[in-house]
Design an enzyme around this catalytic site. Structure first.
Site, PDB file in Angstrom:
ATOM      1  N   ASP A 134       0.820  -1.201   0.000  1.00  0.00           N
ATOM      2  CA  ASP A 134       0.000   0.000   0.000  1.00  0.00           C
ATOM      3  C   ASP A 134       0.860   1.260   0.000  1.00  0.00           C
ATOM      4  O   ASP A 134       2.089   1.199   0.126  1.00  0.00           O
ATOM      5  CB  ASP A 134      -0.914   0.016   1.221  1.00  0.00           C
ATOM      6  CG  ASP A 134      -2.204  -0.777   0.986  1.00  0.00           C
ATOM      7  OD1 ASP A 134      -2.450  -1.172  -0.163  1.00  0.00           O
ATOM      8  OD2 ASP A 134      -2.946  -0.990   1.951  1.00  0.00           O
ATOM      9  N   LYS A 149      -3.622   3.327  -2.519  1.00  0.00           N
ATOM     10  CA  LYS A 149      -4.793   4.162  -2.771  1.00  0.00           C
ATOM     11  C   LYS A 149      -4.532   5.547  -2.206  1.00  0.00           C
ATOM     12  O   LYS A 149      -3.884   5.708  -1.184  1.00  0.00           O
ATOM     13  CB  LYS A 149      -6.038   3.562  -2.113  1.00  0.00           C
ATOM     14  CG  LYS A 149      -6.532   2.270  -2.749  1.00  0.00           C
ATOM     15  CD  LYS A 149      -7.729   1.732  -1.983  1.00  0.00           C
ATOM     16  CE  LYS A 149      -8.315   0.501  -2.653  1.00  0.00           C
ATOM     17  NZ  LYS A 149      -8.946   0.822  -3.936  1.00  0.00           N
ATOM     18  N   MET A 164      -9.431   8.868   8.829  1.00  0.00           N
ATOM     19  CA  MET A 164      -9.774   9.358   7.484  1.00  0.00           C
ATOM     20  C   MET A 164     -10.953  10.327   7.497  1.00  0.00           C
ATOM     21  O   MET A 164     -11.809  10.283   6.617  1.00  0.00           O
ATOM     22  CB  MET A 164     -10.092   8.168   6.556  1.00  0.00           C
ATOM     23  CG  MET A 164      -8.947   7.178   6.405  1.00  0.00           C
ATOM     24  SD  MET A 164      -9.409   5.667   5.520  1.00  0.00           S
ATOM     25  CE  MET A 164     -10.431   4.815   6.741  1.00  0.00           C
TER      26      MET A 164
END
Length: 495
Positions: free
Chosen positions: A33, A55, A170
């Site tokens: 990641d 991502k 997030m």
């Protein structure tokens, strides 16, 4: 074979688990990641296949369905696969979905937990998510739900009534709606709140506000993702418990120009003291294969660098020998503490080591020792101070060029990053020459402007390196008193 869903931790390389490092070192394929520690892949095998599947919010991203297919494809191929994820794979990391896909395909998998940023980022900001006097419970919440869901699955009314700490992942872009929902649900507007950006990393920033004001503070302070938000009385404890920012090199950026294989100790020490480290290796060492000399024929064996120690022991190992190849009657000399430490790793203790890690000091240290035949292990290119001095004293000297130092050229982006650093470390004359070659020469380096008009301080490991800087037309700003990695770090802290 098995697919390992591995948590790489929150960003600080020191928080990676022993199991994660073990699996990275043995993996055939690593699918990784974006938010993994900078050095997480350093221990991967040279022949391992590294596949980026990161991502980024509102940026280019590989769809999850493609990531799942990638994992399944390699999982079926009979090789060892590591799916490396930031934080913990099962804490808002979609590891559960990937595990379900593997289970459905009949592919064996194991889960290796990692330290979650929901715990680590607050801790590095001096905020305990639970505290006997302030919070007996903690809830972890995502601020970025599946956009395809018809409605939020979060019960904001219940979360507002939750009696403990709320940690939101997030959620920095959603702060206005998150805080409004919590206040509407009955949470006190003046409740302490905190934001931790890039938690556990050298660029970490943390701010404390209230539930009512924190969204505006995020805008005013330009707090961006990745950020963890903490709501609850524990957030106020940061005022007393902040420790990360108190480290001596916090907020400083240090460029390390030595060979990557040799830079780990220096970089690790700098990071421990709070510095952001830019790895900008301008040299690399290449061992030169060959036979092991008959060491029994020498009464003095000198090593002028740790790289020389490693290069000779590669030959010794290839010949299926070990430290017993060194005669008991021979003295072993190391030019400095780093070289002596490299010898100790292989079971050899240096008999001679000068207080200053330069050839002239080693010559002085050997002045009272009778030497008939000496072996000097060094690179293909080196000063002849030591062999010339020993020959003048009547010794027969043999030089073993055990390795060569070659340039590792930086690209323009790397040069720009180094130019913006607070300190640039040079640990040999060759790092000076090769860096300036990458930068286009000394005049191009001096002509380069800086954003704030302040140039990076040039840090030299010792007199020989300083002499090379001066020969190139540059003056060292800092010279280590102790001519090794520890001395460089001490000099930077004192600067």
């Amino acid at each position: 074979m098995t697919v390992y869903l591995v948590g790489a931790g929150p960003g600080d390389p020191g928080l990676m688990t022993a199991r994660s490092l073990e699996l990275i070192a043995s993996a055939d394929v690593i699918i990784y990641d974006r938010l993994i520690p900078e050095t997480a892949l350093d221990g991967a095998r040279p022949d391992a296949q590294l596949i980026y599947a990161g991502k980024e919010g509102h940026g280019p991203s590989m769809p999850q369905v493609e990531i799942d297919q990638l994992i399944l494809e390699h999982g079926r191929s009979g090789v060892e696969v590591v799916r490396l994820k930031g934080g913990d794979p099962f804490v808002f990391g979609r590891g559960g979905e990937e595990a379900e896909a593997l289970h459905a395909a009949g592919i064996a998998f194991e889960v290796v937990p990692g330290i979650s940023s929901g715990v680590a980022a607050p801790a590095y900001a001096g905020i305990p998510v639970t505290h006997r006097g302030a919070a007996s419970s903690v809830a972890f919440v995502t601020g970025h739900e599946d956009p395809d869901k018809p409605e939020s699955s979060l019960d904001w009314q219940a979360l507002a009534a939750f009696p403990g700490t709320l940690v939101v992942f997030m959620g920095v872009k959603q702060l206005p709606s998150i805080t409004a929902n919590l206040i509407a649900g009955g949470r006190a507007p003046d409740e302490p709140a905190a934001l931790v950006h890039k938690g556990t990393l050298p660029g970490q920033r943390a701010v404390v506000a209230t539930l009512e004001t924190v969204a505006q503070v995020a805008v005013d302070e330009r707090i961006k993702a990745p950020t963890i938000a903490i709501f609850g009385p524990v957030a106020a404890l940061r005022n007393d418990l902040a420790w990360f920012e108190s480290r001596p090199l916090y907020g400083k950026t240090v460029a390390v120009t030595r060979a990557r294989a040799q830079a780990s100790n220096l970089a690790a020490q700098l990071r421990t003291l709070g510095a952001e480290v830019i790895q900008a290796p301008v040299i690399r060492t290449q061992p030169i294969p060959g036979p092991v000399p008959d060491l029994a024929g020498f009464d003095l064996i000198c090593f002028t660098s740790p790289a020389g120690v490693e290069a000779l022991f590669e030959r010794i190992d290839a010949a299926k020998l070990d430290a017993r190849a060194f005669p008991l009657t021979a003295r072993v000399a190391a030019i400095g503490p780093g070289t002596a430490a490299a010898l100790r790793k292989h079971g050899i203790r240096a008999d001679v080591m000068p207080s200053r890690a330069i050839a002239e000091a080693l010559v002085e240290e050997l002045a009272g020792i009778q030497v008939k035949r000496a072996l000097i292990v060094r690179p293909t290119s080196a000063r002849d101070v030591l062999p010339d001095a020993l020959r003048e004293r009547g010794a027969e000297v043999e030089i073993l060029a055990a390795y060569e130092t070659v340039i590792d050229r930086l690209d323009q982006q790397q040069v720009e990053a180094v130019a913006a650093a607070d300190f640039i470390t040079f640990t040999s004359a060759s790092t000076v020459r090769n860096f300036l070659e990458s930068a286009g020469g000394v005049q191009a380096w001096l002509a380069r402007g800086t954003a704030d008009g302040v140039r990076a301080k040039l840090v030299s490991i010792g007199p020989v390196t300083s002499d090379e800087l001066r020969a190139q037309g540059l003056e060292p700003d800092v010279e280590a008193t102790q001519h090794d990695v520890d001395g460089v770090v001490t000099a930077i802290v004192a600067a």
